[in-house]
Design an enzyme around this catalytic site. Structure first.
Site, PDB file in Angstrom:
ATOM      1  N   GLY A 284       1.682   5.160  -0.999  1.00  0.00           N
ATOM      2  CA  GLY A 284       1.782   4.108  -1.890  1.00  0.00           C
ATOM      3  C   GLY A 284       0.338   3.617  -2.422  1.00  0.00           C
ATOM      4  NE  ARG A 285      -0.114  -2.011  -6.163  1.00  0.00           N
ATOM      5  CZ  ARG A 285       1.120  -2.500  -5.972  1.00  0.00           C
ATOM      6  NH1 ARG A 285       1.771  -2.658  -4.747  1.00  0.00           N
ATOM      7  NH2 ARG A 285       1.685  -3.180  -7.019  1.00  0.00           N
ATOM      8  CB  ILE A 286      -3.490   1.598   0.948  1.00  0.00           C
ATOM      9  CG1 ILE A 286      -3.203   0.075   0.514  1.00  0.00           C
ATOM     10  CG2 ILE A 286      -4.346   1.863   1.659  1.00  0.00           C
ATOM     11  CD1 ILE A 286      -2.781  -0.944   1.695  1.00  0.00           C
TER      12      ILE A 286
ATOM     13  NE  ARG B 287      11.395   5.469   1.562  1.00  0.00           N
ATOM     14  CZ  ARG B 287      12.006   4.258   1.492  1.00  0.00           C
ATOM     15  NH1 ARG B 287      12.814   3.691   2.207  1.00  0.00           N
ATOM     16  NH2 ARG B 287      11.255   3.319   0.430  1.00  0.00           N
TER      17      ARG B 287
ATOM     18  NE  ARG C 121       2.120  -5.509   9.019  1.00  0.00           N
ATOM     19  CZ  ARG C 121       1.179  -5.696   8.206  1.00  0.00           C
ATOM     20  NH1 ARG C 121      -0.015  -4.815   8.370  1.00  0.00           N
ATOM     21  NH2 ARG C 121       1.240  -6.674   7.296  1.00  0.00           N
TER      22      ARG C 121
ATOM     23  CD  GLU D 222      -1.881  -6.256  14.759  1.00  0.00           C
ATOM     24  OE1 GLU D 222      -2.272  -7.368  14.218  1.00  0.00           O
ATOM     25  OE2 GLU D 222      -2.106  -5.165  14.715  1.00  0.00           O
TER      26      GLU D 222
ATOM     27  CG  HIS E 187      -4.158  -6.521  11.144  1.00  0.00           C
ATOM     28  ND1 HIS E 187      -2.762  -6.676  11.572  1.00  0.00           N
ATOM     29  CD2 HIS E 187      -4.066  -6.203  10.147  1.00  0.00           C
ATOM     30  CE1 HIS E 187      -2.052  -6.374  10.503  1.00  0.00           C
ATOM     31  NE2 HIS E 187      -2.849  -6.139   9.482  1.00  0.00           N
TER      32      HIS E 187
ATOM     33  N   GLY F 224      -8.213  -4.572   8.080  1.00  0.00           N
ATOM     34  CA  GLY F 224      -8.086  -3.646   6.685  1.00  0.00           C
ATOM     35  C   GLY F 224      -8.501  -4.453   5.623  1.00  0.00           C
TER      36      GLY F 224
END
Ligand code: DGY
Length: 327
Positions: A156-158, A178, A238, A267, A286, A288
């Site tokens: 994806g974007r990241i 996918r 995640r 978390e 967490h 990011g």
């Protein structure tokens, strides 16, 4: 009458101001602590919309407590804290904040890759503990980054932003997704391959998938056993995508060689978590998307989505647009 809104955490003032211009609002007045569940549910009875964090469970009970609610604006790209089926069943719009955190999160992925490969935290801890005795040829040696093969799981974007950064390190890139991602291939020369092949051949394996029923537990003993003993495994997506017990055993057995983790199954992760006892684990809480500029952008984006949905304007980031009335 203005729409009524609840904001589940103290967010940057610019975002509050844009909500206040169009709505009456109440806000949980802590920047650091989540609103306790009972107080959250009690605050929802008259609201038309809610601005949530990923610390809030948005489920049937949440919606039952908010009978007038038309929109939930999650201040995150991910929305695995939300029961989307429950929202759809009630015709409640969900929005997220994709796009505004892409580069920031990609930077953090690289920080984890470099830190884990070059043993940065281990080295820092060693100095602080007074255990640096001398320079030696093979002291604190890590893994080469330049020229190593980068394996991206989730294009994806990241994932694409992580791949773009690899050009300065002359890294060949493989990716699994996918479906093939032609834009990623064009921009970075990345080559699509099946997951097992990627796991066998990559020197860095970076997980950037959403958490879904399909991806939950996707990385377990079998997947780690395929990796090289020198591989660096990074999860900035995640926690539940990874079987943490299997990762602990795998790292202890030396395959993969190291891990960089921004996310955990539970978390905040407790200091007693077995993974944190391993010298070849670099862990961060967490973070990011955690830069000042990005968190302000995320808050204002969530606010814009919320206000747009409540005032009948086009909503920039709908997750389930089918619930919107036709324009
Ligand atoms: C997200 O946006 O999904 C991140 O995990 C928090 O920034």
């Amino acid at each position: 009458m203005k729409p009524q809104v609840y904001i589940t955490r103290r967010i940057p003032q610019a975002a509050v101001d844009s909500i206040a211009a169009a709505c009456d609002y109440a806000m949980w007045d802590s920047a650091d602590l989540p609103v306790p569940r009972d107080q959250l549910l009690a605050a929802l009875s008259g609201v038309d919309g809610v601005l949530t964090m990923l610390t809030e469970r948005v489920d049937a009970a949440f919606l039952a407590a908010a009978p007038r609610c038309r929109v939930v604006a999650n201040m995150a790209g991910g929305y695995d804290n939300v029961d989307l089926a429950a929202l759809n069943a009630r015709n409640v719009l969900l929005t997220n904040t994709p796009g505004v955190l892409t580069d920031t999160t990609a930077d953090l992925v690289w920080a984890l890759m470099l830190a884990a490969a070059r043993r940065i935290v281990e080295g820092h801890n060693l100095i602080v503990a007074g255990r640096w005795t001398t320079w030696s040829p093979m002291f604190m040696v890590g893994q080469e980054v330049s020229g190593a093969t980068l394996g991206i799981v989730g294009a994806g974007r990241i994932g694409t932003a992580v791949a773009r950064r690899a050009s300065g390190f002359a890294m060949p890139i493989r990716y699994y997704n996918r479906r093939p991602a032609p834009a990623l291939e064009e921009q970075t020369g990345a080559r699509y391959c099946e997951l097992d092949e990627l796991l066998r051949t990559a020197d860095f394996i970076v997980v950037l998938l959403p958490l879904t029923e399909e991806t939950r537990g996707m990385f377990g003993a079998r997947e780690f056993a395929l990796m090289k003993p020198t591989a660096v495994f990074v999860n900035a997506a995640r926690g539940p995508i990874v079987d943490e017990d299997a990762l602990y055993n795998a790292l202890q057995q030396g395959r993969p060689g190291a891990a960089g983790l921004d996310v955990f199954t539970v978390e905040p992760v407790g200091a007693e978590h077995p993974l944190l006892s391993l010298p070849n684990v670099t862990a961060v809480p967490h973070i990011g998307s955690a830069t000042v500029a990005t968190r302000i952008r995320m808050a204002t984006t969530a606010a814009t989505n919320l206000v747009a949905a409540l005032t009948g304007r086009p909503v920039p980031n709908p997750v389930n647009p089918a619930v919107l009335p036709p324009t």
